[in-house]
Motif scaffolding. Structure first.
Motif, short mmCIF file in Angstrom:
data_model
loop_
_atom_site.label_atom_id
_atom_site.label_comp_id
_atom_site.label_asym_id
_atom_site.label_seq_id
_atom_site.Cartn_x
_atom_site.Cartn_y
_atom_site.Cartn_z
N HIS A 159 41.43 32.16 35.95
CA HIS A 159 40.34 31.47 35.26
C HIS A 159 40.71 30.05 34.85
O HIS A 159 41.84 29.78 34.43
N TYR A 195 34.04 30.31 32.57
CA TYR A 195 35.21 29.98 33.38
C TYR A 195 34.76 29.72 34.82
O TYR A 195 33.74 30.26 35.27
N MET A 252 41.19 37.39 35.69
CA MET A 252 41.43 36.57 34.51
C MET A 252 42.61 35.62 34.68
O MET A 252 42.63 34.54 34.08
N TYR A 268 29.94 37.42 36.78
CA TYR A 268 30.07 36.25 37.65
C TYR A 268 28.72 35.86 38.23
O TYR A 268 27.96 36.70 38.71
N ASN A 278 32.10 35.09 30.03
CA ASN A 278 32.95 35.98 29.24
C ASN A 278 32.37 36.12 27.84
O ASN A 278 32.30 35.15 27.09
N SER A 279 31.95 37.32 27.48
CA SER A 279 31.40 37.60 26.16
C SER A 279 32.27 38.64 25.47
O SER A 279 32.67 39.63 26.08
N HIS A 280 32.54 38.41 24.19
CA HIS A 280 33.39 39.31 23.41
C HIS A 280 32.70 39.58 22.08
O HIS A 280 32.44 38.65 21.31
N PHE A 310 32.88 40.47 31.50
CA PHE A 310 32.65 39.32 32.36
C PHE A 310 31.47 39.59 33.28
O PHE A 310 31.16 40.74 33.62
N VAL A 365 36.61 44.49 30.13
CA VAL A 365 38.05 44.25 30.05
C VAL A 365 38.80 45.54 29.75
O VAL A 365 39.90 45.75 30.23
N ASP A 391 32.27 32.43 35.79
CA ASP A 391 32.51 33.76 35.26
C ASP A 391 32.22 33.71 33.76
O ASP A 391 32.92 33.04 33.00
N THR A 442 39.62 43.81 36.38
CA THR A 442 39.12 42.68 35.59
C THR A 442 40.27 41.74 35.23
O THR A 442 40.12 40.51 35.31
N GLU A 451 34.56 43.50 25.39
CA GLU A 451 34.70 42.21 26.06
C GLU A 451 34.40 42.42 27.54
O GLU A 451 34.93 43.35 28.16
#
Length: 452
Positions: A270, A232, A267, A204, A302-304, A202, A252, A300, A263, A200
């Motif tokens: 957010h 976010y 969060m 920006y 966010n990919s998981h 981020f 993360v 921001d 990180t 996971e």
């Protein structure tokens, strides 16, 4: 000359009448109910060549769709498919929205959800119609609304205009989104996810907007294997000096699985803007509604990804936000983010958690989207208070691909009313669970959007 003129006028009038007489009538006028339309325009046209008494397909599926028996064959009947039966599905239930996501028929015809169908339910067989084109998007939407309305046999409960959408789903490989004519594009460039692990991160990206922006919709596409993608932003009062470094990948947790606290720091500030858990989504806000983004903002990303395979996986995401001019906006959208991070799931037990949120102002909610992890078996949202107290307005039993529900017209709630969240978890593990960021922990979040 006068006689000739009268003759010409008479010929024109007769021709006009003839054209009106020959103009084909709307074929849907012949149907008295929404289910009669489904029978005559969908089952009869596309399905009964296979699902007819005596055919091998009917024997294999135990489903006949001819007009004399189709309704009884569908409603509140368990499927013959063993995997679907073990998952607790019905062919079609009559409980409204809750039944939609427990419907084997819906799973089999919902072509836009094809990737989820084959990746997560290999035992469900093939999507229908077998070997042919999928149903039109209008037909799929008509059936979706019919099931959500309680799947009645009588009554004209669905707008017939829905069927005018004759486009069909076409599966396309992951590819970059075209740049929006009015808006912004975001891109997380390809990154690796190690075998049997998850990642996971981020990134920006500033917008460099000197004036406020008004978001009217968004579009997201992700390479396969993603758990979610979320945009976010930060509060308008957040100090610019504390913003993350631009275009820098921030994980993360590190390679050893330890959280990266720099990180985590960002969060906690957010503010949810948009997101999805399906590989491709396009969402438009209701006409005249837009989300206002202050000047000098940034998002921001966010990919998981969760990689359950023995090979390295590659992740990549494109996201577009579409903007409109301030003069086109009549309602400013607000973000709904109901996050219950205080719950406990004992090892080896099924636990249901409820939490009610009451609103102090009137709200018109037009989007709902649940978020939980792999132990979640159902996520329900009910109206709390008022004349519609206890009414189910959202349901998901698929933690990986929960639906992004667009409410049109919006759900109107008065001050003092609210939403009650009910999430059920099956903790099959030998350890207790609580709120956490990894997919092996749990969450109970309802995202959405509304205006006041």
């Amino acid at each position: 000359m006068r006689a000739q003129a009268y003759l010409t006028l008479l010929i024109l009038l007769l021709a006009s009448c003839s054209e009106k007489e020959n103009k084909p009538e709307d074929p849907l006028k012949a149907y008295a109910s929404s289910y009669e339309i489904i029978q005559g325009e969908i089952w009869d046209q596309t399905c009964i060549s296979c699902h007819v008494s005596g055919s091998s397909f009917a024997r294999q599926s135990d489903l006949i769709l001819t007009a004399d028996v189709s309704y009884a064959q569908l409603i509140n009947r368990p499927p013959k498919n063993t995997a679907a039966l073990e998952d607790g599905l019905m062919l079609v239930g009559d409980k409204g929205l809750e039944s939609l996501y427990e419907s084997f028929l819906w799973e089999k015809i919902n072509a836009p959800d094809q990737e989820h169908f084959y990746a997560d339910h290999p035992g469900y067989g093939s999507q229908m119609p077998l070997g042919g084109d999928p149903l039109t998007n209008g037909q799929i939407e008509f059936i979706r609304q019919w099931i959500s309305a309680g799947a009645p046999q009588k009554g004209d409960v669905i707008d017939r205009e829905v069927l005018k959408d004759t486009s069909r789903f076409e599966r396309v490989a992951f590819q970059p989104l075209p740049l929006p004519e009015q808006g912004y594009q975001f891109h997380i460039t390809p990154f690796e996810v190690r075998p049997n692990s998850e990642r996971e991160l981020f990134k920006y990206q500033p917008l460099n907007n000197t004036e406020p922006l008004y978001i009217s919709g968004f579009e997201i596409t992700m390479k396969s294997g993603s758990h979610h993608f979320i945009l976010y932003n930060f509060p308008e009062t957040f100090a610019p000096s504390l913003l993350p470094n631009e275009n820098l990948i921030r994980d993360v947790y590190d390679a050893s699985g330890n959280y990266v606290f720099t990180t985590l720091y960002h969060m906690q500030f957010h503010q949810f803007v948009a997101g999805t858990q399906v590989p491709k989504v396009r969402y438009n806000y209701p006409e005249g509604v837009a989300l206002k983004v202050p000047a000098n903002s940034g998002f921001d990303m966010n990919s998981h990804y969760a990689n359950r395979t023995d090979e390295t996986m590659e992740g990549e995401v494109y996201a577009n936000i579409y903007t409109t001019s301030a003069s086109e906006v009549t309602h400013i959208a607000q973000i709904l983010n109901l996050n219950n991070d205080n719950f406990y799931l004992p090892a080896g037990k099924v636990t249901t958690i409820q939490k009610t949120y009451t609103f102090d102002k009137d709200r018109h909610i037009f989007q709902l989207w649940s978020h939980a992890h792999e132990h979640n078996t159902s996520f329900k949202v009910f109206i709390s208070g008022g004349e519609r107290h206890g009414e189910l307005v959202y349901f998901s039993n698929d933690w990986e691909h929960p639906p992004i529900l667009q409410l049109d017209p919006p759900l109107g709630l008065k001050a003092g009313e609210g939403l009650m969240l009910e999430a059920t978890y099956n903790n099959w593990e030998d350890r207790d669970l609580a709120f956490g960021l990894r997919s092996t922990d749990e969450m109970m979040i309802l995202f959405g959007a509304y205006y006041e």
